[in-house]
Design an enzyme around this catalytic site. Structure first.
Site, mmCIF file in Angstrom:
data_model
loop_
_atom_site.group_PDB
_atom_site.id
_atom_site.type_symbol
_atom_site.label_atom_id
_atom_site.label_comp_id
_atom_site.label_asym_id
_atom_site.label_seq_id
_atom_site.Cartn_x
_atom_site.Cartn_y
_atom_site.Cartn_z
ATOM 1 N N GLU A 76 -5.576 8.301 4.464
ATOM 2 C CA GLU A 76 -5.897 7.301 3.462
ATOM 3 C C GLU A 76 -6.311 7.947 2.134
ATOM 4 O O GLU A 76 -6.215 7.319 1.078
ATOM 5 C CB GLU A 76 -6.991 6.366 3.997
ATOM 6 C CG GLU A 76 -7.199 5.111 3.192
ATOM 7 C CD GLU A 76 -6.109 4.048 3.370
ATOM 8 O OE1 GLU A 76 -5.207 4.218 4.226
ATOM 9 O OE2 GLU A 76 -6.150 3.050 2.636
ATOM 10 N N GLU A 131 1.616 3.155 -0.335
ATOM 11 C CA GLU A 131 2.390 3.596 0.838
ATOM 12 C C GLU A 131 3.181 4.866 0.532
ATOM 13 O O GLU A 131 3.390 5.702 1.411
ATOM 14 C CB GLU A 131 3.309 2.475 1.329
ATOM 15 C CG GLU A 131 2.593 1.181 1.736
ATOM 16 C CD GLU A 131 1.504 1.379 2.793
ATOM 17 O OE1 GLU A 131 1.623 2.313 3.611
ATOM 18 O OE2 GLU A 131 0.511 0.620 2.788
ATOM 19 N N HIS A 159 1.038 7.723 1.401
ATOM 20 C CA HIS A 159 1.110 8.035 2.836
ATOM 21 C C HIS A 159 2.400 8.802 3.150
ATOM 22 O O HIS A 159 2.394 9.808 3.855
ATOM 23 C CB HIS A 159 1.101 6.745 3.662
ATOM 24 C CG HIS A 159 -0.239 6.069 3.763
ATOM 25 N ND1 HIS A 159 -1.335 6.693 4.319
ATOM 26 C CD2 HIS A 159 -0.647 4.820 3.423
ATOM 27 C CE1 HIS A 159 -2.378 5.842 4.308
ATOM 28 N NE2 HIS A 159 -1.991 4.707 3.758
#
Lengths: 506, 506
Positions: free
Chosen positions: B302, B274, B277
């Site tokens: 991704e 995460e 991201h």
């Protein structure tokens, strides 16, 4: 014929409700963005957050102020006036409330609304700098400009009425300004001599012993007290924020407080105050969420927070109940008696110059002073340049103390960078809290229940008399429904007289 | 003439950008409401939250899909086509992106959109019950209905194209489906035998010792690792949520993870994913916030999370660097060597049936299987009733394991209660991450930098080659700009070959 008119009315009513529901949800989202900004947002998020606020706020305004909203309201009102279709009481209240919000929003030209918004954003920095430099002259032109813009806005909403009254109605709905101003006069006449007597003839009250009271333990204490008071943690949270506030619906009530390590009880008191606000929201009907019947009355809100803060949290039975909890958390306080704790949380300090640090009694003189100056500015009875002197004269007259700087005087609050005329609610809240307390005591043994830690009957009473109605009634009507009589200063003045005469042995 | 046309074009462009900015901010608010619901909202808030989502989502749609948006786009495109006014490259990209989003939203009738939304909400509960009862037949009619509605929606957007391709473009923009399907074929041909060899010929890899690894310590460890990796805490947070996700802008990036007390590293790995991201979002240009140039490319996202998760977090140098930090937090692991930790976090377990628990290699077979079934359903090549058998056959063919129940098979994921055709991104992300990693290694000594704990050059490289462009380039163009060549499976296949041949001593 009548049947088809009724169908038509029903369709219009449903369409109006659907628009309002979107508007209402967007307003709750705005409030949540505010909570997030104060509680969880990383500092770097500020620039984007301002844009996010703007987008949600504009979307809400667009839905509410759209011509279609006005058309729907008119169709419903016309059908009602022609006797073609009949609304029930609740539906009439819904239309009345949406009409009120629509009128206030749709009448303000977009340009003026965005000018005001930009002006406020810009003024904030100028106020901060002026306060830091104790330089009123640097801020005065901004205040002057705000007065002009606010007068313009009032004229757009209703050119025929006192511009200050129009503005006052931003925050106070259906509670006549002249009645509130009369009550403020009564308060001033009564409180100024009472405060003077406390200053000159009052005994010295005990204080909470000096020490360091760590934040995590205060937080534990707070949670334990709120649990006993009946906070529904499945529908609520407690966090810290720079300035205590709440962000609540009937499904999700968020209380914030702040802890001061030199004062073990200030954070608790603030949390109980916000818990009062949250409890009002949690008591609103869930099935009316998104409609005016599921929204709180702004003029009532502060009575609920003040009820819990003062009529529960600053009473002797409260301290009889909770002192053991407090000393369990802070063993250094184990010498304290309940009487001493009760006295300590009720100390009056008229020498304090700062509104947000004021006690239960002198606080109202800070409010009355602001309302007097705000109204005189908007009504054109006071020049911006004369504000500091008028401020200081009033402080001396009301509290016997004169600020030496404007930073501690008329520049202390941020509000003049954004608005005027929004302070009444704090004092009305205390006046009404005393009236609610008196009505509740006709039905319940409030002191006994507090002493026993039985708070459900208090919640039930408030839910039954106040919360469940949402905006079914106008504010003045709801006060009568809840307490049996119109707003009056009588109970508040009796309450402070009895409490402080006793405490200070006057 | 040209000058006034240019002024006109500029005015239209500015008005379009203003609309998009509102839309974009409302989308970010939706994402924040999601974060709040998963992380901070009390459970009781759910009913109101659904309405709040609905209101913000509808407001965003209204702004984007309004006829006025379409008119502005057309005026700008016409002026451009007539040579009356010229947009620069960035402005052309902005119009292209807004046009794409407008076309996908404005073409779907409101009724269909709300039917779909209601259908999804209803299906969720039915899926939950069917999975709990392992009863595919109870869910099959819902899947059938969803396929119909999705086909209808695709036809509304573009009746002349493969409905599955239209749907795929919901999540993958500017990355041709046929190219992606070719890459998936290559992967299947290559990975199935590789997984088979690991199963039959691979050595036994070490495991992390069994034990209880407490959550608070895992959280401390996570924060320390993210700090070293360069997370900007002034613009970010780390919290826990039932399913790890992120909610981020270039100003405010929120990472979530979840901790499993029997596994000290799963929460860390999820957080690093995460963090990848979040780092992409934090690398977007701040001055383009609210415009397409300040938004991320969904097809790229991704690759950024997988880059950090796999090409940093699952490398040997990473474990050489961080093992001392891990053992400092969990002294019971002090016997572990860096080689063992590296091997343990890279264990393959083909016997696993559940996608969200799959390892780096077998995960892609779960994705490919889903994409094959989804596309066959939407293209009318597979009946809903045949799904369980096809699913189980493919599991056996690809991973050598056959689910004994549908709960562990085709009912395992929630996605068929809401959508079809959205899984490609996970595998494209890994393929592209390997391609990005290879390009970066042409410029930087990545292993050396990781070993030294020097992550700034990695962030700088990604910022320069990928993040700063926002949506300036189409996805396929951006891949070429960033890596020097079109999307290819080559680097990913080389990477897994080398890594797992070595690890498993094949």
């Amino acid at each position: 014929m009548a049947e088809s008119a009724d169908r038509e009315r029903t369709a219009a009513y449903d369409a109006l409700l659907e628009r309002y529901e979107r508007y209402s949800n967007l307003r709750h989202v705005e409030r949540l963005l505010e909570w997030d900004q104060q509680v969880t947002m990383p500092a770097g998020g500020a620039p984007a957050r301002a844009d996010q606020f703007g987008a949600v706020s504009a979307a809400g305004n667009d839905v509410l102020a759209a011509a279609e909203t006005g058309d729907l309201i008119e169709r419903i009102e016309e059908a009602e006036a022609n006797g073609e279709a009949t609304l029930d009481e609740d539906q009439r209240a819904v239309v009345r409330e949406i009409r009120r919000e629509y009128d206030r929003t749709a009448t303000v030209p977009n340009d003026l609304a965005s000018d005001l918004s930009a002006y406020r954003t810009e003024s904030r920095g100028i106020w901060e700098a002026a306060k830091a430099a104790d330089d009123y002259d640097a801020f005065a032109p901004r205040l002057d400009g705000l007065v002009e813009l606010e007068r313009e806005r009032s004229a757009a909403i209703d050119p025929d009425r006192d511009p200050y009254e129009v503005q006052y109605e931003d925050s106070q709905h259906y509670l006549a300004l002249d009645r509130v101003e009369d009550i403020f006069d009564e308060l001033r006449e009564h409180l100024v001599p009472l405060i003077e007597r406390i200053r000159t003839d009052g005994r010295e009250l005990p204080e909470i012993p000096a020490g360091t009271y760590d934040e995590a333990t205060q937080d534990d204490l707070c949670r334990e007290v709120l649990t006993t008071l009946g906070f529904d943690w499945d529908r609520g949270r407690l966090d810290t924020a720079p300035h205590p506030f709440h962000a609540s619906t009937q499904f999700d009530a968020r209380v914030t407080t702040r802890y001061d390590e030199s004062n073990p009880l200030a954070g608790l008191t603030a949390a109980i105050h916000e818990f009062g606000h949250a409890s009002y929201q949690l008591g609103l009907p869930q099935d009316a969420y998104g409609t005016p019947l599921g929204e709180s009355r702004s003029g009532i809100h502060e009575s609920q927070s003040r009820f819990w803060e003062n009529h529960v949290g600053r009473t002797k039975p409260f301290w009889e109940l909770f002192l053991p909890t407090v000393t369990e958390h802070f063993p250094s306080l184990s010498e304290l008696t309940a009487d001493e704790a009760y006295a300590a949380v009720n100390r009056i300090h008229p020498e304090n110059l700062i509104r947000v640090e004021a006690d239960e009694l002198t606080y109202h003189m800070h409010i009355i002073l602001r309302c007097e100056i705000d109204s005189a500015l908007v009504r054109g009875e006071l020049d911006v340049e004369d504000v500091p002197e008028v401020w200081n004269d009033k402080m001396e007259e009301y509290l016997g103390v004169r600020p030496e700087t404007d930073a501690e005087g008329c520049l202390q609050d941020i509000h003049w960078s954004s608005w005027l005329g929004s302070f009444h609610g704090y004092t009305v809240g205390s006046v009404l809290a005393a009236q609610v307390d008196a009505a509740m005591r006709d039905d319940l043994d409030v002191d006994g229940l507090i002493r026993e830690g039985e708070f459900a009957p208090l919640h039930d009473w408030l839910g039954e008399h106040v919360h469940r109605h949402g905006r079914r009634y106008r504010t003045d009507e709801l006060i009568e429904v809840a307490t049996g009589e119109p707003l009056t200063a009588e109970y508040f003045l009796d309450y402070v007289d009895e409490k402080f005469t006793d405490l200070y042995e006057l």
